[in-house]
Design a protein around this motif. Structure first.
Motif, PDB file in Angstrom:
ATOM      1  N   ALA A  15      37.420  40.239  45.961  1.00  0.00           N
ATOM      2  CA  ALA A  15      38.193  39.523  47.131  1.00  0.00           C
ATOM      3  C   ALA A  15      36.998  38.900  47.737  1.00  0.00           C
ATOM      4  O   ALA A  15      37.289  38.732  49.203  1.00  0.00           O
ATOM      5  CB  ALA A  15      39.174  40.559  46.976  1.00  0.00           C
ATOM      6  N   LYS A  18      34.049  34.464  46.030  1.00  0.00           N
ATOM      7  CA  LYS A  18      33.705  34.571  44.913  1.00  0.00           C
ATOM      8  C   LYS A  18      34.399  33.543  44.278  1.00  0.00           C
ATOM      9  O   LYS A  18      33.777  32.356  44.354  1.00  0.00           O
ATOM     10  CB  LYS A  18      32.990  35.232  44.001  1.00  0.00           C
ATOM     11  CG  LYS A  18      32.024  36.241  43.742  1.00  0.00           C
ATOM     12  CD  LYS A  18      32.024  37.442  42.838  1.00  0.00           C
ATOM     13  CE  LYS A  18      33.200  38.766  42.294  1.00  0.00           C
ATOM     14  NZ  LYS A  18      33.600  38.661  43.582  1.00  0.00           N
ATOM     15  N   GLY A  19      35.460  34.062  43.641  1.00  0.00           N
ATOM     16  CA  GLY A  19      35.912  32.040  43.234  1.00  0.00           C
ATOM     17  C   GLY A  19      36.432  30.997  44.114  1.00  0.00           C
ATOM     18  O   GLY A  19      36.066  30.115  43.712  1.00  0.00           O
ATOM     19  N   THR A  20      37.036  31.763  45.152  1.00  0.00           N
ATOM     20  CA  THR A  20      37.119  30.481  46.168  1.00  0.00           C
ATOM     21  C   THR A  20      35.973  29.498  46.477  1.00  0.00           C
ATOM     22  O   THR A  20      36.421  28.055  46.071  1.00  0.00           O
ATOM     23  CB  THR A  20      38.134  31.106  47.747  1.00  0.00           C
ATOM     24  OG1 THR A  20      38.986  31.534  47.208  1.00  0.00           O
ATOM     25  CG2 THR A  20      37.808  30.306  48.806  1.00  0.00           C
ATOM     26  N   ARG A  41      39.899  37.480  30.802  1.00  0.00           N
ATOM     27  CA  ARG A  41      41.398  37.064  31.672  1.00  0.00           C
ATOM     28  C   ARG A  41      41.992  36.318  29.948  1.00  0.00           C
ATOM     29  O   ARG A  41      43.005  35.681  29.370  1.00  0.00           O
ATOM     30  CB  ARG A  41      41.836  36.805  33.064  1.00  0.00           C
ATOM     31  CG  ARG A  41      41.811  37.422  33.418  1.00  0.00           C
ATOM     32  CD  ARG A  41      42.002  37.567  35.041  1.00  0.00           C
ATOM     33  NE  ARG A  41      41.088  37.073  35.889  1.00  0.00           N
ATOM     34  CZ  ARG A  41      40.751  36.941  36.300  1.00  0.00           C
ATOM     35  NH1 ARG A  41      40.122  38.900  36.388  1.00  0.00           N
ATOM     36  NH2 ARG A  41      39.386  36.807  37.137  1.00  0.00           N
ATOM     37  N   GLN A  62      37.209  49.860  35.909  1.00  0.00           N
ATOM     38  CA  GLN A  62      35.216  49.811  35.546  1.00  0.00           C
ATOM     39  C   GLN A  62      34.585  48.570  34.720  1.00  0.00           C
ATOM     40  O   GLN A  62      35.446  47.328  34.038  1.00  0.00           O
ATOM     41  CB  GLN A  62      35.570  50.936  34.247  1.00  0.00           C
ATOM     42  CG  GLN A  62      35.617  51.901  34.969  1.00  0.00           C
ATOM     43  CD  GLN A  62      36.333  52.901  33.953  1.00  0.00           C
ATOM     44  OE1 GLN A  62      36.282  53.051  32.850  1.00  0.00           O
ATOM     45  NE2 GLN A  62      36.839  54.227  34.571  1.00  0.00           N
ATOM     46  N   ARG A  94      26.333  41.710  36.029  1.00  0.00           N
ATOM     47  CA  ARG A  94      26.889  42.942  36.996  1.00  0.00           C
ATOM     48  C   ARG A  94      26.009  44.339  36.966  1.00  0.00           C
ATOM     49  O   ARG A  94      26.886  45.537  37.500  1.00  0.00           O
ATOM     50  CB  ARG A  94      28.425  43.707  37.262  1.00  0.00           C
ATOM     51  CG  ARG A  94      29.769  42.397  37.786  1.00  0.00           C
ATOM     52  CD  ARG A  94      30.678  42.798  37.578  1.00  0.00           C
ATOM     53  NE  ARG A  94      31.632  41.438  37.988  1.00  0.00           N
ATOM     54  CZ  ARG A  94      32.429  41.187  38.705  1.00  0.00           C
ATOM     55  NH1 ARG A  94      33.053  42.217  39.446  1.00  0.00           N
ATOM     56  NH2 ARG A  94      33.095  40.081  38.521  1.00  0.00           N
ATOM     57  N   GLN A  98      23.317  43.994  31.789  1.00  0.00           N
ATOM     58  CA  GLN A  98      23.486  42.713  31.792  1.00  0.00           C
ATOM     59  C   GLN A  98      21.975  41.801  32.640  1.00  0.00           C
ATOM     60  O   GLN A  98      22.438  40.491  31.653  1.00  0.00           O
ATOM     61  CB  GLN A  98      24.867  41.994  32.883  1.00  0.00           C
ATOM     62  CG  GLN A  98      26.309  43.129  32.159  1.00  0.00           C
ATOM     63  CD  GLN A  98      27.440  42.906  32.683  1.00  0.00           C
ATOM     64  OE1 GLN A  98      27.636  42.110  34.216  1.00  0.00           O
ATOM     65  NE2 GLN A  98      28.720  43.117  32.442  1.00  0.00           N
ATOM     66  N   ARG A 129      46.869  37.892  47.635  1.00  0.00           N
ATOM     67  CA  ARG A 129      45.935  36.396  46.755  1.00  0.00           C
ATOM     68  C   ARG A 129      47.478  36.739  45.616  1.00  0.00           C
ATOM     69  O   ARG A 129      47.981  37.230  44.608  1.00  0.00           O
ATOM     70  CB  ARG A 129      44.883  37.502  46.102  1.00  0.00           C
ATOM     71  CG  ARG A 129      44.427  36.707  45.058  1.00  0.00           C
ATOM     72  CD  ARG A 129      43.461  36.740  43.931  1.00  0.00           C
ATOM     73  NE  ARG A 129      42.734  37.823  43.558  1.00  0.00           N
ATOM     74  CZ  ARG A 129      41.415  38.762  43.180  1.00  0.00           C
ATOM     75  NH1 ARG A 129      40.432  37.594  42.999  1.00  0.00           N
ATOM     76  NH2 ARG A 129      41.606  39.202  43.058  1.00  0.00           N
ATOM     77  N   TYR A 139      45.069  31.585  45.982  1.00  0.00           N
ATOM     78  CA  TYR A 139      45.653  31.093  47.174  1.00  0.00           C
ATOM     79  C   TYR A 139      45.611  32.358  48.269  1.00  0.00           C
ATOM     80  O   TYR A 139      45.658  33.531  47.342  1.00  0.00           O
ATOM     81  CB  TYR A 139      47.313  30.612  47.321  1.00  0.00           C
ATOM     82  CG  TYR A 139      47.717  29.139  46.519  1.00  0.00           C
ATOM     83  CD1 TYR A 139      47.236  28.900  47.926  1.00  0.00           C
ATOM     84  CD2 TYR A 139      47.827  29.135  45.121  1.00  0.00           C
ATOM     85  CE1 TYR A 139      48.095  27.203  47.469  1.00  0.00           C
ATOM     86  CE2 TYR A 139      47.478  28.199  44.777  1.00  0.00           C
ATOM     87  CZ  TYR A 139      47.807  26.620  45.914  1.00  0.00           C
ATOM     88  OH  TYR A 139      48.183  25.397  45.312  1.00  0.00           O
ATOM     89  N   ARG A 169      37.120  49.737  41.492  1.00  0.00           N
ATOM     90  CA  ARG A 169      36.863  48.115  41.109  1.00  0.00           C
ATOM     91  C   ARG A 169      35.427  47.964  42.863  1.00  0.00           C
ATOM     92  O   ARG A 169      34.080  48.130  41.962  1.00  0.00           O
ATOM     93  CB  ARG A 169      37.870  46.539  41.422  1.00  0.00           C
ATOM     94  CG  ARG A 169      38.335  46.849  40.643  1.00  0.00           C
ATOM     95  CD  ARG A 169      39.446  45.922  40.874  1.00  0.00           C
ATOM     96  NE  ARG A 169      39.057  44.603  41.417  1.00  0.00           N
ATOM     97  CZ  ARG A 169      39.617  43.588  41.829  1.00  0.00           C
ATOM     98  NH1 ARG A 169      41.443  44.010  41.382  1.00  0.00           N
ATOM     99  NH2 ARG A 169      39.370  42.252  42.146  1.00  0.00           N
ATOM    100  N   THR A 195      34.156  34.966  57.655  1.00  0.00           N
ATOM    101  CA  THR A 195      34.539  33.655  57.856  1.00  0.00           C
ATOM    102  C   THR A 195      35.058  32.590  57.632  1.00  0.00           C
ATOM    103  O   THR A 195      35.992  33.584  56.669  1.00  0.00           O
ATOM    104  CB  THR A 195      33.193  33.321  58.822  1.00  0.00           C
ATOM    105  OG1 THR A 195      32.596  32.280  58.123  1.00  0.00           O
ATOM    106  CG2 THR A 195      32.236  33.936  59.769  1.00  0.00           C
TER     107      THR A 195
END
Ligand code: AP5
Length: 221
Positions: A15, A18-20, A41, A62, A94, A98, A129, A139, A169, A195
């Motif tokens: 959170a 990253k995705g945003t 997913r 994990q 991660r 990897q 979220r 969102y 996480r 920010t």
């Protein structure tokens, strides 16, 4: 000759945004966004064996084992669109192993962005979220509320977005991040993620534009 496309890795705690930021980077620079979490997913949603196994690890906060993740991401990364337009790797690598899987193929980013957000803000970001299943847009009930009632009524929540799970996480994140920092030492840049979305993107834009300029200069000289 034309400069090679930009290749970017983005990392940060759960959170951290990253995705945003990837939505904005993709829109401006046309990079192919490859999110390890989204690929997992998608496996869960289609009910594959990999998806079933992955879900057990994701529920515990994990890392999903390398046998599942490494080839899944590598396969996507080596597809022609990512090679031609440049890639934006989100949430991969991660761990040390990897990263090594990419190093052995000679795959390195031009820049490794590490979003930095204090732990105490992450729980609030996670529990607020929501996702739009139709557009994939991210969102937040307080910070990025849906534009209208119709969108609001169809928003969904991720199964691992609870206070209890985000703490797990976060632990996993801290166990692994140091090994990445050492591998990508020469290209890593920490960006303050505490920010507004626009200000964070402003910082990222400066970095990516300067990386792109450097690549173009190298070809010209
Ligand atoms: P993944 O899906 O990658 O989750 P994550 O790393 O925990 O990150 P998130 O997607 O939760 O957050 P984000 O940083 O994208 O934040 P967002 O932009 O949504 O991975 C899930 C799981 O899959 C892992 O736990 C693991 O089990 C497995 N997995 C994934 N990759 C793996 C790998 N490589 N190897 C093994 N296993 C793997 O923002 C969060 C919220 O904050 C949103 O509501 C947003 O609107 C809001 N927000 C964003 N920016 C701001 C801002 N500047 N100000 C205020 N609010 C903001």
């Amino acid at each position: 000759a034309k400069a090679d496309p930009l290749n970017v890795m983005i990392a940060g705690a759960p959170a951290s945004g990253k995705g945003t930021q990837c939505e904005l980077i993709k829109a401006k620079y046309g990079l192919v966004h490859i999110s390890a979490g989204d690929l997992l997913r998608a496996e869960i949603a289609t009910g594959t064996d990999n998806g079933k196994q992955a879900k057990e690890f994701m529920e515990k906060g994990q890392l999903v084992p390398d046998e599942i993740v490494v080839n899944m991401v590598k396969g996507r990364l080596l597809q022609p669109d990512a090679q031609e337009k440049g890639w934006l790797l989100d949430g991969y690598p991660r761990s040390y192993s990897q990263a090594m899987a990419l190093e052995t193929l000679g795959i390195r980013p031009d820049i490794f962005i590490l979003l930095d957000v204090p732990d105490e803000l992450l729980v609030e970001r996670v529990v607020g979220r929501r996702l739009d299943p139709e557009t994939g847009k991210i969102y937040h009930l307080k910070y990025s509320p849906p534009e209208n009632e119709e969108i609001a009524s169809r928003l969904t929540q991720r199964f691992d977005d609870t206070e209890e799970k985000v703490k797990l996480r976060l632990q996993t994140h801290y166990q692994n991040i140091e090994s990445l920092v050492s591998i990508y030492e020469d290209v890593i840049v920490k960006v303050n993620g505490n920010t507004t979305v626009e200000d964070v993107f402003g910082e990222i834009e400066k970095l990516l534009t300067s990386s792109l300029d450097k690549k173009t200069e190298m070809v010209a000289s």
